[in-house]
Design a protein around this motif. Structure first.
Motif, PDB file in Angstrom:
ATOM      1  N   GLY A 268       0.821  -1.201   0.000  1.00  0.00           N
ATOM      2  CA  GLY A 268       0.000   0.000   0.000  1.00  0.00           C
ATOM      3  C   GLY A 268       0.858   1.255   0.000  1.00  0.00           C
ATOM      4  O   GLY A 268       0.604   2.196  -0.748  1.00  0.00           O
ATOM      5  N   ALA A 269       1.890   1.269   0.846  1.00  0.00           N
ATOM      6  CA  ALA A 269       2.775   2.442   0.918  1.00  0.00           C
ATOM      7  C   ALA A 269       3.378   2.727  -0.448  1.00  0.00           C
ATOM      8  O   ALA A 269       3.407   3.869  -0.908  1.00  0.00           O
ATOM      9  CB  ALA A 269       3.873   2.206   1.967  1.00  0.00           C
ATOM     10  N   LEU A 270       3.840   1.672  -1.101  1.00  0.00           N
ATOM     11  CA  LEU A 270       4.483   1.849  -2.405  1.00  0.00           C
ATOM     12  C   LEU A 270       3.466   2.285  -3.461  1.00  0.00           C
ATOM     13  O   LEU A 270       3.732   3.179  -4.270  1.00  0.00           O
ATOM     14  CB  LEU A 270       5.139   0.526  -2.817  1.00  0.00           C
ATOM     15  CG  LEU A 270       6.250   0.632  -3.850  1.00  0.00           C
ATOM     16  CD1 LEU A 270       7.377   1.513  -3.335  1.00  0.00           C
ATOM     17  CD2 LEU A 270       6.773  -0.756  -4.192  1.00  0.00           C
ATOM     18  N   ALA A 271       2.290   1.628  -3.455  1.00  0.00           N
ATOM     19  CA  ALA A 271       1.284   1.916  -4.488  1.00  0.00           C
ATOM     20  C   ALA A 271       0.758   3.341  -4.369  1.00  0.00           C
ATOM     21  O   ALA A 271       0.391   3.958  -5.370  1.00  0.00           O
ATOM     22  CB  ALA A 271       0.127   0.915  -4.393  1.00  0.00           C
TER      23      ALA A 271
ATOM     24  N   GLU B  79       8.785   0.417 -11.929  1.00  0.00           N
ATOM     25  CA  GLU B  79      10.073  -0.228 -11.689  1.00  0.00           C
ATOM     26  C   GLU B  79      10.212  -0.616 -10.217  1.00  0.00           C
ATOM     27  O   GLU B  79      10.735  -1.682  -9.896  1.00  0.00           O
ATOM     28  CB  GLU B  79      11.209   0.710 -12.119  1.00  0.00           C
ATOM     29  CG  GLU B  79      12.594   0.108 -12.071  1.00  0.00           C
ATOM     30  CD  GLU B  79      12.730  -1.205 -12.831  1.00  0.00           C
ATOM     31  OE1 GLU B  79      11.975  -1.428 -13.802  1.00  0.00           O
ATOM     32  OE2 GLU B  79      13.568  -2.036 -12.427  1.00  0.00           O
ATOM     33  N   ALA B  80       9.742   0.243  -9.316  1.00  0.00           N
ATOM     34  CA  ALA B  80       9.815  -0.071  -7.881  1.00  0.00           C
ATOM     35  C   ALA B  80       8.976  -1.306  -7.562  1.00  0.00           C
ATOM     36  O   ALA B  80       9.402  -2.185  -6.792  1.00  0.00           O
ATOM     37  CB  ALA B  80       9.342   1.127  -7.055  1.00  0.00           C
TER      38      ALA B  80
ATOM     39  N   CYS C  79      17.143  -4.789  -3.039  1.00  0.00           N
ATOM     40  CA  CYS C  79      15.927  -4.021  -3.308  1.00  0.00           C
ATOM     41  C   CYS C  79      15.940  -2.722  -2.515  1.00  0.00           C
ATOM     42  O   CYS C  79      15.562  -1.664  -3.032  1.00  0.00           O
ATOM     43  CB  CYS C  79      14.708  -4.875  -2.947  1.00  0.00           C
ATOM     44  SG  CYS C  79      13.142  -4.019  -3.140  1.00  0.00           S
ATOM     45  N   SER C  80      16.389  -2.793  -1.268  1.00  0.00           N
ATOM     46  CA  SER C  80      16.428  -1.596  -0.421  1.00  0.00           C
ATOM     47  C   SER C  80      17.320  -0.522  -1.036  1.00  0.00           C
ATOM     48  O   SER C  80      16.938   0.653  -1.112  1.00  0.00           O
ATOM     49  CB  SER C  80      16.940  -1.949   0.984  1.00  0.00           C
ATOM     50  OG  SER C  80      16.096  -2.895   1.594  1.00  0.00           O
ATOM     51  N   ALA C  81      18.504  -0.927  -1.471  1.00  0.00           N
ATOM     52  CA  ALA C  81      19.452   0.044  -2.019  1.00  0.00           C
ATOM     53  C   ALA C  81      18.927   0.665  -3.314  1.00  0.00           C
ATOM     54  O   ALA C  81      19.247   1.807  -3.643  1.00  0.00           O
ATOM     55  CB  ALA C  81      20.811  -0.626  -2.263  1.00  0.00           C
ATOM     56  N   ALA C  82      18.096  -0.095  -4.057  1.00  0.00           N
ATOM     57  CA  ALA C  82      17.678   0.358  -5.389  1.00  0.00           C
ATOM     58  C   ALA C  82      16.318   1.040  -5.424  1.00  0.00           C
ATOM     59  O   ALA C  82      16.042   1.844  -6.318  1.00  0.00           O
ATOM     60  CB  ALA C  82      17.664  -0.845  -6.337  1.00  0.00           C
ATOM     61  N   ILE C  83      15.438   0.738  -4.472  1.00  0.00           N
ATOM     62  CA  ILE C  83      14.030   1.114  -4.627  1.00  0.00           C
ATOM     63  C   ILE C  83      13.814   2.639  -4.577  1.00  0.00           C
ATOM     64  O   ILE C  83      12.970   3.174  -5.307  1.00  0.00           O
ATOM     65  CB  ILE C  83      13.145   0.372  -3.585  1.00  0.00           C
ATOM     66  CG1 ILE C  83      11.680   0.404  -4.034  1.00  0.00           C
ATOM     67  CG2 ILE C  83      13.312   0.954  -2.188  1.00  0.00           C
ATOM     68  CD1 ILE C  83      10.784  -0.561  -3.258  1.00  0.00           C
ATOM     69  N   GLY C  84      14.582   3.312  -3.736  1.00  0.00           N
ATOM     70  CA  GLY C  84      14.449   4.774  -3.660  1.00  0.00           C
ATOM     71  C   GLY C  84      14.860   5.415  -4.970  1.00  0.00           C
ATOM     72  O   GLY C  84      14.176   6.302  -5.497  1.00  0.00           O
ATOM     73  N   ALA C  85      15.979   4.943  -5.525  1.00  0.00           N
ATOM     74  CA  ALA C  85      16.458   5.464  -6.800  1.00  0.00           C
ATOM     75  C   ALA C  85      15.457   5.159  -7.912  1.00  0.00           C
ATOM     76  O   ALA C  85      15.224   5.974  -8.804  1.00  0.00           O
ATOM     77  CB  ALA C  85      17.832   4.871  -7.129  1.00  0.00           C
ATOM     78  N   ALA C  86      14.840   3.968  -7.862  1.00  0.00           N
ATOM     79  CA  ALA C  86      13.834   3.597  -8.870  1.00  0.00           C
ATOM     80  C   ALA C  86      12.632   4.533  -8.783  1.00  0.00           C
ATOM     81  O   ALA C  86      12.126   5.010  -9.805  1.00  0.00           O
ATOM     82  CB  ALA C  86      13.394   2.139  -8.683  1.00  0.00           C
ATOM     83  N   LEU C  87      12.165   4.788  -7.559  1.00  0.00           N
ATOM     84  CA  LEU C  87      11.032   5.704  -7.373  1.00  0.00           C
ATOM     85  C   LEU C  87      11.369   7.112  -7.867  1.00  0.00           C
ATOM     86  O   LEU C  87      10.496   7.849  -8.325  1.00  0.00           O
ATOM     87  CB  LEU C  87      10.638   5.774  -5.890  1.00  0.00           C
ATOM     88  CG  LEU C  87       9.708   4.689  -5.356  1.00  0.00           C
ATOM     89  CD1 LEU C  87       9.542   4.844  -3.855  1.00  0.00           C
ATOM     90  CD2 LEU C  87       8.344   4.753  -6.044  1.00  0.00           C
ATOM     91  N   ALA C  88      12.662   7.474  -7.737  1.00  0.00           N
ATOM     92  CA  ALA C  88      13.088   8.807  -8.156  1.00  0.00           C
ATOM     93  C   ALA C  88      13.329   8.873  -9.660  1.00  0.00           C
ATOM     94  O   ALA C  88      13.676   9.930 -10.185  1.00  0.00           O
ATOM     95  CB  ALA C  88      14.363   9.201  -7.394  1.00  0.00           C
TER      96      ALA C  88
END
Lengths: 347, 347
Positions: free
Chosen positions: A138-141, A150-151, A202-211
């Motif tokens: 939910g937080a991500l969506a 991508e996230a 996933c943790s290291a990449a997900i913020g960059a993916a969202l950005a």
């Protein structure tokens, strides 16, 4: 311990604290949207309070995964508030996996407290884990912006790795200590990169993916995070045998008592200097004197040194990978400091 | 039974079969990407084979949820192959929730077979459920096109409803049969709209969302699916007491034996014609003669009729809602036929 390690540890602690301060309000708001009962149980799993709802300052994690998500995003130039949802999601997935793994592994203690299933029963722990995962999705969506695709793919692939790795780890328990059906170090590494590496990647990449960072940078951050996960797991394997119970909150020689197939043990079993004697000890009762003797045998056969080498190797690979991505300072330096502090942790 | 109902049932069976044929290859491919052990357990949970891997034709569900997803998409003019991922996702979420709910509820049978936890143990059932959910997220995240955002939001909100509804249902067990703390029909409806309605609502809407349908149409499909879920639950409540064990695969008067708080029971408890006697019976042993007597009391007090009325009311609301959306034929008529067949089911 060198001065540069001490400096890295100090800097890492500062970065982690700063990231916790950024993520905590969003995490609290996310969990706070649940009905009261589920909220209490999720908060217990997150270490916010005990089963009577008392906050005692124990139990809250360091927030390593959300810190990687925030720093990864800052390292590609994104302001943290646009990617906090990714940080919230990986922390919730982490706690979801602990809640369900503790059921499967029969672990009764977690972070100096009863584990979730021990405190509330298995059924409630299953449901609370599911709630934590649903909150993560939910937080991500609902994150701001329109770059969820991508996230969401990163998160889904990571979850498949997570369950595959846990299934492999559980299956290892039924495999013999020696002979053709024994677990190999290659199988172990494949398990660990899924069970531990995938979530850190996933943790290291997900913020960059969202950005909206370029695919190559997102993939590079994920790869570095996976190396970090393998380093983390190797350190965990050392602490699981030789960690200080008063610091780790787990029993001395715990992994040997439970018959876990870890890097130190698998390395020592393959060693002519005492592998057979070790297999014999591990096949027996595994109570007080035997586990102490087994730990000594594992160390003598080079098992501890091998795990420490593995931790260093993957830490170097992670740091080297991060340096090659042309990331923005100071976030890149902070990422590296956090990575280094992991290899030096005591719990 | 009228001729128009028979026609609707026949048409519904044809639509469901056509949708199963469209979804099954993608579902098989999705589950087939797992490691062998997890694949076998997920396939068992999906009813594809028994715990020895033998396909016996039993156990496979009707595929109601994927059919709603496909028909909902076709009803907004989308070709089915672009939205199959949504259909796969809702079927996997459905089986995930059955796997975990059976653990929480202690249910030992499912679809004429041992339930997953009964066949493989609790730990494996937890992990298999997690794998099914991870596959659902993966299927959706990797779906063709770039319209995942709304579908991901629908899925995440549905999952939060699902866990909230299950938590409420479990909490009902500890509530008294009578007095100020007794479960009300309003509380029951709120539970059922989350536990059962949310997944049917998401199913009806997710295909249209993936196809990029206008927000109002997606919301209308979701609302119709939620009504359908409440109708489905009301029918389930009737079958849970008066269903034919040889058809449902569940024991006679099963919901009364287990002390489930359902629409027929809650209605009858509130009735002056025997509510007190019923509460007394339900507070007792709930074995053979008592449950038969309780079932008779529930029927006499109008409990069965109330559940049947509720099913009809929500079916009418669902059908009326669908008719108001200006959907494309023949998918709209098929959706309505499938909806009607639900209210007429025997299992």
């Amino acid at each position: 311990m060198t001065t540069s390690t001490q400096t890295a540890t100090f800097e890492a602690a500062e970065s982690l604290a700063r990231c916790r301060d950024l993520v905590q309000p969003a995490l609290r708001a996310t969990v706070g949207a649940l009905d009261r009962d589920l909220e209490m149980r999720c908060g217990f799993a997150l270490g916010w309070w005990d089963s009577d709802g008392r906050a005692d300052g124990h139990g809250t994690g360091k927030g390593l995964r959300p810190a990687l998500a925030l720093l990864g995003a800052q390292a590609v130039g994104a302001p943290p508030d646009t990617v906090v949802a990714g940080a919230v999601a990986v922390e919730l997935v982490h706690v979801f996996s602990l809640a369900h793994d503790d059921i499967m592994d029969g672990d009764e203690r977690r972070r100096h407290r009863p584990s979730l299933w021990k405190a509330y029963g298995v059924g409630t722990a299953v449901l609370t884990g599911d709630a934590l995962l649903a909150l993560a999705l939910g937080a991500l969506a609902e994150a701001p912006g329109e770059r969820h695709g991508e996230a969401a793919r990163l998160l889904a692939r990571m979850l498949l790795d997570l369950v595959g790795g846990q299934a492999a780890d559980v299956a290892f328990e039924d495999r013999p200590w020696t002979g053709p059906r024994a677990v190999t170090l290659a199988e172990y590494r494949h398990m660990a990169v899924r069970k531990t590496g995938a979530l850190l990647g996933c943790s290291a990449a997900i913020g960059a993916a969202l950005a909206g960072a370029p695919a190559g940078v997102v993939a590079g951050l994920e790869e570095a995070g996976r190396h970090l996960g393998l380093a983390f797991q190797a350190v965990d394997d050392v602490l699981g045998i030789w960690g200080d119970p008063s610091v780790t909150g787990k029993p001395a020689f715990g992994d040997l008592r439970r018959g876990k197939k870890t890097v130190p043990v698998l390395t020592a079993l393959a060693d002519p200097r005492g592998g057979d004697r070790l297999a014999e000890l591990l096949s027996g009762e595994r109570t007080g004197p035997e586990v102490r003797q087994a730990a000594a045998l594992v160390a003598e056969a080079g098992g501890r040194a091998a795990a420490e080498r593995m931790a260093r190797h993957h830490l170097d690979a992670a740091v080297g990978g991060l340096r090659g991505l042309g990331l923005a300072e100071p976030a890149a330096a902070e990422l590296i400091a956090v990575a280094r502090s992991l290899a030096d942790r005591r719990q």
